[in-house]
Design a protein around this motif. Structure first.
Motif, mmCIF file in Angstrom:
data_model
loop_
_atom_site.group_PDB
_atom_site.id
_atom_site.type_symbol
_atom_site.label_atom_id
_atom_site.label_comp_id
_atom_site.label_asym_id
_atom_site.label_seq_id
_atom_site.Cartn_x
_atom_site.Cartn_y
_atom_site.Cartn_z
ATOM 1 N N ARG A 505 0.857 -1.191 0.000
ATOM 2 C CA ARG A 505 0.000 0.000 0.000
ATOM 3 C C ARG A 505 0.887 1.233 0.000
ATOM 4 O O ARG A 505 1.943 1.258 0.649
ATOM 5 C CB ARG A 505 -0.912 0.034 1.233
ATOM 6 N N HIS A 514 3.049 7.069 3.278
ATOM 7 C CA HIS A 514 3.194 5.803 3.995
ATOM 8 C C HIS A 514 3.264 4.656 2.989
ATOM 9 O O HIS A 514 2.356 4.467 2.164
ATOM 10 C CB HIS A 514 2.008 5.573 4.935
ATOM 11 N N ALA A 516 3.298 0.669 3.085
ATOM 12 C CA ALA A 516 3.027 -0.429 4.008
ATOM 13 C C ALA A 516 3.049 -1.752 3.260
ATOM 14 O O ALA A 516 2.498 -1.865 2.158
ATOM 15 C CB ALA A 516 1.674 -0.240 4.692
ATOM 16 N N GLU A 518 2.013 -5.653 3.929
ATOM 17 C CA GLU A 518 1.209 -6.507 4.818
ATOM 18 C C GLU A 518 1.326 -7.958 4.359
ATOM 19 O O GLU A 518 1.312 -8.238 3.147
ATOM 20 C CB GLU A 518 -0.238 -6.042 4.778
ATOM 21 N N THR A 579 2.534 -6.129 9.569
ATOM 22 C CA THR A 579 2.460 -5.001 8.652
ATOM 23 C C THR A 579 3.612 -4.066 8.968
ATOM 24 O O THR A 579 3.678 -3.497 10.072
ATOM 25 C CB THR A 579 1.123 -4.247 8.785
ATOM 26 N N THR A 581 5.509 -0.574 8.083
ATOM 27 C CA THR A 581 5.126 0.716 7.507
ATOM 28 C C THR A 581 6.327 1.643 7.501
ATOM 29 O O THR A 581 6.971 1.833 8.536
ATOM 30 C CB THR A 581 3.976 1.355 8.296
ATOM 31 N N GLU A 583 7.387 5.597 6.792
ATOM 32 C CA GLU A 583 6.844 6.950 6.686
ATOM 33 C C GLU A 583 7.948 7.867 6.177
ATOM 34 O O GLU A 583 8.995 8.000 6.824
ATOM 35 C CB GLU A 583 6.325 7.436 8.032
#
Length: 592
Positions: A505, A514, A516, A518, A579, A581, A583
């Motif tokens: 994502r 962001h 991410a 998963e 997950t 992530t 940033e």
């Protein structure tokens, strides 16, 4: 090695502490000696004055003709607890029964005693009481018995015994008259034993009566019983009675008896003058008793006439001693504290350096072991495939293409491993050159998906990519960010089961972009989630051995993200997947 270092440091600190203790003790002793020298003259002056007052006290005890009245005078004035009086020939005059005078006994006393006995034997108690009141009204009655003892006191005691069981108003008058006779040491010729007996009996029959000389009479009697031939020495000496001292006057006609507490109080009074400086105290210490006190500076003899007794000069509040000693001790404390602090700091630095070297050595060993293993695996597979292709005989096209495809896969895997090792090495040595340019987040995500594409299409893997439209631009190194995302995707593929579900994502949130990744893998515990980004850390060694990897991927991800002023974190639960992530702050500059 650490134990040896700790032993050396603790030994050094122990030696410093021992030196500090000895130095402070020596400084205190030095200060004590200086103060003792300063007060030595004061103590000598007190000793001289005490000697003079001691002689004056002995002079007050003396008398040219000591007798019973002198005994009462000395005791009454509190000059001594008791005295023994002697004549010129050294015989005891008082307290001891006088020798017979050689004169015939008085007939008057015998007649009075006979009449009183007759009345008592006849049961005429009232007449006996009246007889005593009338016939012995004169306090100085000379009537005596056959042994020369006054008969009036014994007769009055008999009258009191007759009235003991009745509430007779005459009882107080007779008791007062008898008390006057017993306290009359001038005219009443009472023997000491008779006097003490009557005193005790009167106190029994008439409670409330007090005799200041009774204790002195009893003390003198006990002394004469223990010393039938008293030694009249001018030196203060301890007697055979407990805590009792004796000393003779210069004329040797009077021997003073004084108990240790009273003697100590008298000596303390004698040394109270001349006045000593404020905060200084001089006390008399008896023989065999230690003047144990940290404030006690010096002791000195009280003189040749008081053998064993000492003068002890002390500081009441230790103000002078503490003020002088603490100034010197403070220097040693400061120096010792600095030395201990320096040794502790050096020990900490050495321990940290040694620990860092141990950690680096361990990391180096782990790196060598992991690199050897991870490089050996694809190389072994590639060698086996090449050997198969080189075997004599022709292979069909399909197996040949499959073998070549496997060679390409292992080659790509080997390339990724080498890239990770090189990237890690450059990051550790701070030799990695980032080339920051404005970037479209979509292009970074697409490039990572393209590099991951072969694995995304592998059997049993479901891969999804969700990238928002119109993401804000970011400022970063495209290759580095692609490497970071590819490492996350690679980990998601390796640590998931046979049925893999991986989602990438990319979205904008709170002024950042962001990224991410998963997965539906085994997941991580809270403790593992905190350490997963450390170098060479692997959550499950068995899983990592099966999937491949050496624990550098996530460490590289964190280093790259931090170089972009971003952050990376993981949300995971055991059995529910993870997950990861990334940033990255959005750029304020628009793309060209």
């Amino acid at each position: 090695m650490l134990a040896l270092l700790l032993t050396v440091v603790l030994t050094g600190i122990g030696c410093v502490l021992w030196f500090m203790r000895e130095a402070m003790r020596n400084e205190r002793l030095a200060v004590r000696e200086k103060l003792a020298e300063a007060y030595q003259g004061q103590l000598a002056l007190v000793q001289q004055h005490a000697g003079a007052r001691w002689q004056n006290w002995l002079a007050q005890l003396d008398s040219p003709h000591p007798d019973a009245s002198h005994f009462a005078k000395v005791v009454g004035q509190g000059l001594a607890d008791a005295v023994i009086c002697f004549d010129d020939d050294g015989r005891v005059v008082y307290p001891r029964a006088p020798l017979p005078s050689g004169e015939p006994p008085s007939t008057e006393g015998a007649a009075l005693q006979a009449e009183l006995r007759r009345l008592v034997n006849a049961g005429e108690n009232e007449d006996a009481i009246q007889f005593v009141i009338k016939r012995f009204a004169d306090v100085t009655s000379p009537a005596a018995d056959a042994q020369g003892r006054p008969v009036a006191p014994n007769s009055e005691l008999l009258a009191l015994e007759l009235m003991a069981r009745s509430n007779d108003s005459r009882q107080a008058a007779i008791a007062a008259r008898l008390r006057n006779r017993l306290m009359d040491y001038d005219s009443t010729a009472l023997a000491p034993a008779q006097r003490t007996f009557l005193m005790r009996e009167l106190m029994r029959l008439a409670p409330g009566q007090e005799f200041p000389t009774l204790a002195a009479e009893e003390l003198a009697a006990r002394y004469l019983e223990a010393h039938p031939a008293p030694a009249r020495e001018e030196l203060l000496r301890r007697t055979e009675l407990r805590d009792l001292w004796s000393v003779a006057t210069p004329s040797r006609r009077v021997l003073a008896l004084i108990a240790t507490p009273a003697l100590g109080a008298r000596l303390t009074e004698m040394i109270g003058e001349p006045p000593v400086p404020e905060g200084v105290r001089v006390a008399a210490v008896p023989p065999g008793e230690e003047a144990a006190s940290d404030a006690m500076l010096i002791t000195s003899s009280l003189g040749p006439r008081l053998p064993g007794w000492r003068l002890a000069l002390s500081l009441d509040h230790r103000t002078l001693f503490d003020t002088a000693a603490e100034q010197r001790v403070a220097r040693h404390l400061l120096i010792g504290s600095i030395v201990i602090a320096a040794m502790s700091a050096l020990a900490i630095l050495a321990g940290r350096g040694f620990g860092r070297q141990v950690q680096l050595a361990r990391l180096k060993n782990d790196l060598v072991a992991n690199v050897s293993h991870e490089l050996k695996t694809p190389l072994t597979a590639m060698r086996a495939l090449v050997d198969t292709l080189l075997e004599p005989g022709s292979l069909a096209e399909k197996p040949t293409r499959e073998y070549l495809q496997l060679l390409a896969t292992e080659n790509a895997r080997l390339s990724r491993l080498i890239d990770n090792f090189l990237t890690f090495s450059r990051l550790e040595r701070e030799k990695f050159n980032f080339h920051f340019t404005p970037l479209r987040p979509e292009s970074v995500a697409e490039a990572a998906v393209a590099a991951f594409g072969e694995r995304a299409r592998s059997p049993g893997c479901t891969f999804e990519s969700h990238v928002e439209d119109s993401l804000p631009p970011i400022h970063g190194d495209s290759d580095a960010l692609i490497t970071a995302l590819l490492n996350l995707l690679d980990n998601a593929w390796k640590y998931s089961g046979d049925q893999k579900r991986i989602i990438l994502r990319a979205e904008a949130r709170n002024g950042s972009v962001h990224f991410a990744v998963e997965d539906n893998g085994a997941g991580l515990s809270r403790r593992e989630s905190q350490a997963i980004f450390d170098r060479f850390h692997q959550a499950d060694n068995r899983l990592s051995r099966a999937a491949g990897g050496c624990g550098l991927g996530l460490s590289i991800v964190r280093s790259i993200v931090e170089a972009h002023r971003g952050s990376v974190h993981v949300t995971s639960k055991p059995g529910l997947g993870s997950t990861f992530t990334i940033e990255i702050p959005a750029s304020a500059k628009a793309l060209p």
